[in-house]
Design a protein around this motif. Sequence first.
Motif, mmCIF file in Angstrom:
data_model
loop_
_atom_site.group_PDB
_atom_site.id
_atom_site.type_symbol
_atom_site.label_atom_id
_atom_site.label_comp_id
_atom_site.label_asym_id
_atom_site.label_seq_id
_atom_site.Cartn_x
_atom_site.Cartn_y
_atom_site.Cartn_z
ATOM 1 N N ASN A 21 73.228 43.880 75.173
ATOM 2 C CA ASN A 21 72.799 42.829 74.259
ATOM 3 C C ASN A 21 71.291 42.611 74.367
ATOM 4 O O ASN A 21 70.601 42.492 73.357
ATOM 5 C CB ASN A 21 73.555 41.525 74.543
ATOM 6 C CG ASN A 21 73.228 40.450 73.544
ATOM 7 O OD1 ASN A 21 73.327 40.661 72.343
ATOM 8 N ND2 ASN A 21 72.825 39.300 74.029
ATOM 9 N N ALA A 22 70.766 42.575 75.585
ATOM 10 C CA ALA A 22 69.329 42.371 75.782
ATOM 11 C C ALA A 22 68.524 43.547 75.223
ATOM 12 O O ALA A 22 67.486 43.351 74.584
ATOM 13 C CB ALA A 22 69.018 42.170 77.259
ATOM 14 N N ILE A 23 69.006 44.755 75.431
ATOM 15 C CA ILE A 23 68.309 45.947 74.932
ATOM 16 C C ILE A 23 68.223 45.922 73.408
ATOM 17 O O ILE A 23 67.241 46.367 72.825
ATOM 18 C CB ILE A 23 69.013 47.236 75.422
ATOM 19 C CG1 ILE A 23 68.760 47.427 76.915
ATOM 20 C CG2 ILE A 23 68.545 48.458 74.648
ATOM 21 C CD1 ILE A 23 69.597 48.522 77.551
ATOM 22 N N THR A 24 69.238 45.357 72.763
ATOM 23 C CA THR A 24 69.258 45.316 71.298
ATOM 24 C C THR A 24 68.641 44.039 70.734
ATOM 25 O O THR A 24 68.823 43.730 69.554
ATOM 26 C CB THR A 24 70.692 45.489 70.760
ATOM 27 O OG1 THR A 24 71.522 44.436 71.274
ATOM 28 C CG2 THR A 24 71.263 46.846 71.131
ATOM 29 N N GLY A 25 67.922 43.306 71.577
ATOM 30 C CA GLY A 25 67.173 42.146 71.088
ATOM 31 C C GLY A 25 67.806 40.792 71.328
ATOM 32 O O GLY A 25 67.275 39.771 70.902
ATOM 33 N N GLY A 26 68.929 40.755 72.005
ATOM 34 C CA GLY A 26 69.595 39.490 72.299
ATOM 35 C C GLY A 26 69.136 38.900 73.613
ATOM 36 O O GLY A 26 68.313 39.469 74.320
ATOM 37 N N GLY A 27 69.698 37.752 73.948
ATOM 38 C CA GLY A 27 69.374 37.076 75.199
ATOM 39 C C GLY A 27 69.955 37.808 76.390
ATOM 40 O O GLY A 27 71.021 38.422 76.308
ATOM 41 N N ARG A 35 77.172 37.000 70.914
ATOM 42 C CA ARG A 35 76.068 37.015 69.947
ATOM 43 C C ARG A 35 76.579 37.388 68.554
ATOM 44 O O ARG A 35 76.186 36.787 67.549
ATOM 45 C CB ARG A 35 75.009 38.004 70.404
ATOM 46 C CG ARG A 35 73.834 38.161 69.468
ATOM 47 C CD ARG A 35 72.860 39.139 70.083
ATOM 48 N NE ARG A 35 71.840 39.573 69.167
ATOM 49 C CZ ARG A 35 71.259 40.763 69.223
ATOM 50 N NH1 ARG A 35 71.602 41.632 70.154
ATOM 51 N NH2 ARG A 35 70.329 41.090 68.368
ATOM 52 N N THR A 36 77.476 38.349 68.500
ATOM 53 C CA THR A 36 78.035 38.781 67.224
ATOM 54 C C THR A 36 78.813 37.650 66.569
ATOM 55 O O THR A 36 78.684 37.422 65.363
ATOM 56 C CB THR A 36 78.932 40.014 67.425
ATOM 57 O OG1 THR A 36 78.129 41.083 67.962
ATOM 58 C CG2 THR A 36 79.578 40.463 66.134
ATOM 59 N N TYR A 37 79.606 36.923 67.347
ATOM 60 C CA TYR A 37 80.351 35.792 66.785
ATOM 61 C C TYR A 37 79.387 34.744 66.233
ATOM 62 O O TYR A 37 79.591 34.243 65.123
ATOM 63 C CB TYR A 37 81.259 35.173 67.855
ATOM 64 C CG TYR A 37 82.062 34.010 67.324
ATOM 65 C CD1 TYR A 37 83.172 34.226 66.518
ATOM 66 C CD2 TYR A 37 81.703 32.699 67.609
ATOM 67 C CE1 TYR A 37 83.906 33.164 66.007
ATOM 68 C CE2 TYR A 37 82.431 31.637 67.111
ATOM 69 C CZ TYR A 37 83.532 31.876 66.317
ATOM 70 O OH TYR A 37 84.256 30.822 65.802
ATOM 71 N N ARG A 38 78.357 34.427 66.980
ATOM 72 C CA ARG A 38 77.377 33.442 66.510
ATOM 73 C C ARG A 38 76.754 33.877 65.195
ATOM 74 O O ARG A 38 76.602 33.099 64.269
ATOM 75 C CB ARG A 38 76.261 33.232 67.544
ATOM 76 C CG ARG A 38 76.620 32.382 68.703
ATOM 77 C CD ARG A 38 75.435 31.990 69.574
ATOM 78 N NE ARG A 38 74.590 33.091 70.016
ATOM 79 C CZ ARG A 38 73.407 33.410 69.489
ATOM 80 N NH1 ARG A 38 72.913 32.723 68.494
ATOM 81 N NH2 ARG A 38 72.713 34.416 69.977
ATOM 82 N N ARG A 39 76.369 35.159 65.127
ATOM 83 C CA ARG A 39 75.673 35.664 63.939
ATOM 84 C C ARG A 39 76.594 35.899 62.751
ATOM 85 O O ARG A 39 76.181 35.765 61.608
ATOM 86 C CB ARG A 39 74.948 36.973 64.282
ATOM 87 C CG ARG A 39 73.889 36.838 65.348
ATOM 88 C CD ARG A 39 72.727 36.009 64.812
ATOM 89 N NE ARG A 39 71.685 35.847 65.791
ATOM 90 C CZ ARG A 39 70.447 36.300 65.641
ATOM 91 N NH1 ARG A 39 70.091 36.923 64.549
ATOM 92 N NH2 ARG A 39 69.567 36.094 66.592
#
Length: 86
Positions: A21-27, A35-39
């Motif tokens: 997730n961090a590598i792809t720009g997430g926290g 992150r996917t659910y949030r977005r």
Amino acid sequence: MAKTVKTWGYHVLIEIDQLFNAITGGGADETLSSRTYRRAVLIQSKPKKRWRVLHKIINGLFFDKNHCRTAWESEINRKQYPADFQ
């Protein structure tokens, strides 16, 4: 002993997910599923197609239509933390 190995394995999988997730720009402390659910679901305006598609893919990979939601709830409730951090 078996519970310790199972717990260790669970934490390693969570860490790999957080790293991706961090590598792809997430926290750094959030899983890609959360992150996917949030977005895909919680965003107030129209969510981007990539998040809606990824939401379906991730849920499908886990054979659980609520996987991303459960991951998000775990993040909110800090369920992946060790007991002494909760």
